[in-house]
Design an enzyme around this catalytic site. Structure first.
Site, PDB file in Angstrom:
ATOM      1  N   LYS A 114      44.868  20.237 -27.023  1.00 19.70           N
ATOM      2  CA  LYS A 114      45.884  19.273 -26.572  1.00 19.70           C
ATOM      3  C   LYS A 114      46.989  19.963 -25.777  1.00 19.70           C
ATOM      4  CE  LYS A 114      44.335  15.526 -28.792  1.00 19.70           C
ATOM      5  NZ  LYS A 114      43.882  14.302 -28.244  1.00 19.70           N
ATOM      6  N   LYS A 196      33.608  15.952 -26.037  1.00 16.23           N
ATOM      7  CA  LYS A 196      33.612  14.911 -27.058  1.00 16.23           C
ATOM      8  C   LYS A 196      34.023  13.570 -26.447  1.00 16.23           C
ATOM      9  CE  LYS A 196      37.191  14.445 -30.040  1.00 16.23           C
ATOM     10  NZ  LYS A 196      37.704  13.435 -30.954  1.00 16.23           N
ATOM     11  N   LYS A 199      39.124   8.888 -27.269  1.00 16.14           N
ATOM     12  CA  LYS A 199      39.746   7.624 -26.889  1.00 16.14           C
ATOM     13  C   LYS A 199      40.950   7.797 -25.977  1.00 16.14           C
ATOM     14  CE  LYS A 199      41.632   6.715 -31.331  1.00 16.14           C
ATOM     15  NZ  LYS A 199      42.688   7.716 -31.401  1.00 16.14           N
TER      16      LYS A 199
HETATM   17  P1  ATP Z   1      42.483  11.269 -29.113  1.00 17.72           P
HETATM   18  O1  ATP Z   1      41.671  11.291 -27.883  1.00 17.72           O
HETATM   19  O2  ATP Z   1      43.713  10.446 -29.032  1.00 17.72           O
HETATM   20  O3  ATP Z   1      42.769  12.661 -29.633  1.00 17.72           O
HETATM   21  P2  ATP Z   1      40.125  10.764 -30.605  1.00 17.72           P
HETATM   22  O4  ATP Z   1      39.288   9.844 -29.827  1.00 17.72           O
HETATM   23  O5  ATP Z   1      39.765  12.192 -30.580  1.00 17.72           O
HETATM   24  O6  ATP Z   1      41.627  10.552 -30.235  1.00 17.72           O
HETATM   25  P3  ATP Z   1      40.943  10.093 -33.282  1.00 17.72           P
HETATM   26  O7  ATP Z   1      41.570   8.810 -33.334  1.00 17.72           O
HETATM   27  O8  ATP Z   1      41.849  11.233 -33.337  1.00 17.72           O
HETATM   28  O9  ATP Z   1      39.987  10.231 -32.046  1.00 17.72           O
HETATM   29  O10 ATP Z   1      39.843  10.223 -34.421  1.00 17.72           O
HETATM   30  C1  ATP Z   1      39.529   9.229 -35.306  1.00 17.72           C
HETATM   31  C2  ATP Z   1      38.405   9.655 -36.184  1.00 17.72           C
HETATM   32  O11 ATP Z   1      37.193   9.554 -35.464  1.00 17.72           O
HETATM   33  C3  ATP Z   1      38.475  11.095 -36.668  1.00 17.72           C
HETATM   34  O12 ATP Z   1      37.973  11.156 -37.974  1.00 17.72           O
HETATM   35  C4  ATP Z   1      37.597  11.837 -35.716  1.00 17.72           C
HETATM   36  O13 ATP Z   1      37.031  12.968 -36.304  1.00 17.72           O
HETATM   37  C5  ATP Z   1      36.542  10.795 -35.412  1.00 17.72           C
HETATM   38  N1  ATP Z   1      36.042  10.941 -34.051  1.00 17.72           N
HETATM   39  C6  ATP Z   1      36.750  10.834 -32.906  1.00 17.72           C
HETATM   40  N2  ATP Z   1      35.973  11.037 -31.830  1.00 17.72           N
HETATM   41  C7  ATP Z   1      34.731  11.261 -32.308  1.00 17.72           C
HETATM   42  C8  ATP Z   1      33.471  11.540 -31.685  1.00 17.72           C
HETATM   43  N3  ATP Z   1      33.363  11.627 -30.383  1.00 17.72           N
HETATM   44  N4  ATP Z   1      32.402  11.693 -32.485  1.00 17.72           N
HETATM   45  C9  ATP Z   1      32.504  11.601 -33.825  1.00 17.72           C
HETATM   46  N5  ATP Z   1      33.660  11.352 -34.460  1.00 17.72           N
HETATM   47  C10 ATP Z   1      34.765  11.189 -33.737  1.00 17.72           C
END
Ligand code: ATP
Ligand code: LTN
Length: 332
Positions: A114, A196, A199
């Protein structure tokens, strides 16, 4: 009667929920909610570690609540609440930050990622983010934390902090375990299988959101990056794109990798991508429709998060009181 074990997990309202958030976390939250006493949080305080538009954050928080329920979380069985509504999270976070080392925070992969992406805003909150997450988990004495693979390191640092605190003061905190699914723990971007699905990076062809229309979902799957050998085979080292699609299909349809390989033996990627897309469309259709419905009834959602915060605050206060006493704060 034996007391149920406790679960805590949270998702930031930093963007629309994705297929990654669903398969990596939310789906398991639902599966675990009969067996455990569950606290599911919308971690808005974590969201502001990167800049958010205030009106959008407020809107997304409510949308995320509707999506939690639409995914199958029953508010009568689970405590669903908003992190900033329970001040004990911030309070415990401060205490725990005095039991967390600069060096260990510097090693966190998410912090490094980040800070690289937000080079103009490497704020202290981004750095101490795992301490607030430790406070979330430890406040409720959680036994289990269902998350995707990327959060494993944060649950590990939570254990280190709990261990350090318990070594000084006795058994104050329960030692939490991460719960990471076998399939779907790390869903990759459809357009770049090396990164990955996330969102906070929406808009492109790589990300599927829970609220996307069937047409958008199909279009993205049809354009998903694969490879040139036209063979549906699970090989995450050499066939990242195809393996990612297989993981998605497996999680959405319940079929295992051998069954999927047999199903597409001798067929091209076109058929395969269409099947994966259709399985995701059907998986998400009821969620999207239910969430849209719930969002029409704001009063109901307000009632849910108020009730949730009240229940959560009571549990959190018990732990915080104990911690304050242990460290030597004078009782109020
Ligand atoms: P951001 O992009 O704002 O960092 P993010 O998409 O990485 O957000 P989070 O909201 O931080 O996701 O994560 C929510 C949950 O979903 C966490 O438990 C995270 O491990 C899981 N998660 C997020 N993205 C993935 C992915 N691509 N595959 C599997 N699990 C995920
Ligand atoms: N850091 C997590 C979100 C999160 C969380 C938590 C997950 C905040 N507090 C407590 C599990 C338990 C993320 O970035 N996905």
């Amino acid at each position: 009667m034996e007391e149920k074990k406790i679960i805590f997990s949270g998702i930031k309202p930093s963007g629309n929920l994705t297929l990654g958030s669903y398969l990596g976390a939310l789906k398991n939250w639902v599966d675990l909610s009969d067996e455990y006493n569950c606290y599911y949080c919308i971690v808005d305080m974590h969201a502001i570690t990167v800049r958010q538009d205030a009106a959008q954050l407020r809107r997304r928080t409510l949308e995320q609540l509707a999506q939690y329920i639409a995914c199958g979380l029953d508010p009568a069985k689970n405590t669903i609440f908003i992190q900033s509504h329970v001040p004990a999270h911030a309070e415990l976070s401060w205490v725990l930050s005095c039991y967390t080392m600069f060096g260990e925070l510097s090693r966190m992969t998410q912090f490094k990622d980040k800070s690289a992406k937000n080079a103009d805003n490497i704020n202290a909150g981004l750095f101490t983010y795992p301490v607030l997450m430790a406070a979330d988990i430890l406040l409720y004495q959680a036994d289990l934390v269902p998350v995707g693979e990327d959060q494993k390191q944060h649950v590990e640092i939570t254990r280190d902090i709990a261990h350090r605190f318990n070594s000084v003061y006795g058994e104050v905190f329960t030692m939490p375990e991460p719960f990471i699914p076998k399939v779907g723990a790390r869903i990759m971007s459809l357009s770049d299988p090396d990164s990955k699905m996330s969102k906070s990076e929406q808009g492109g062809m790589g990300c599927i959101c829970l609220m996307d229309s069937p047409e958008d979902i199909m279009r993205r799957f049809k354009r998903a990056v694969t490879d040139s050998d036209s063979c549906v085979r699970y090989d995450p080292e050499n066939k990242k794109g195809v393996s990612n699609l297989m993981a998605i299909y497996s999680a959405a349809s319940g079929k295992n990798f051998a069954e999927i390989e047999a199903e597409f033996d001798g067929k091209g990627y076109g058929d395969f991508k269409t099947a994966v897309g259709e399985s995701v469309v059907e998986l998400l259709r009821p969620i999207r429709e239910k969430a849209e419905d719930l969002l029409k009834n704001k009063d109901y959602l307000v009632q849910i998060y108020r009730d949730g915060a009240e229940t959560a605050a009571k549990a959190a206060a018990r732990t915080l009181r104990k911690v304050y006493k242990k460290v030597g704060f004078v009782e109020r």
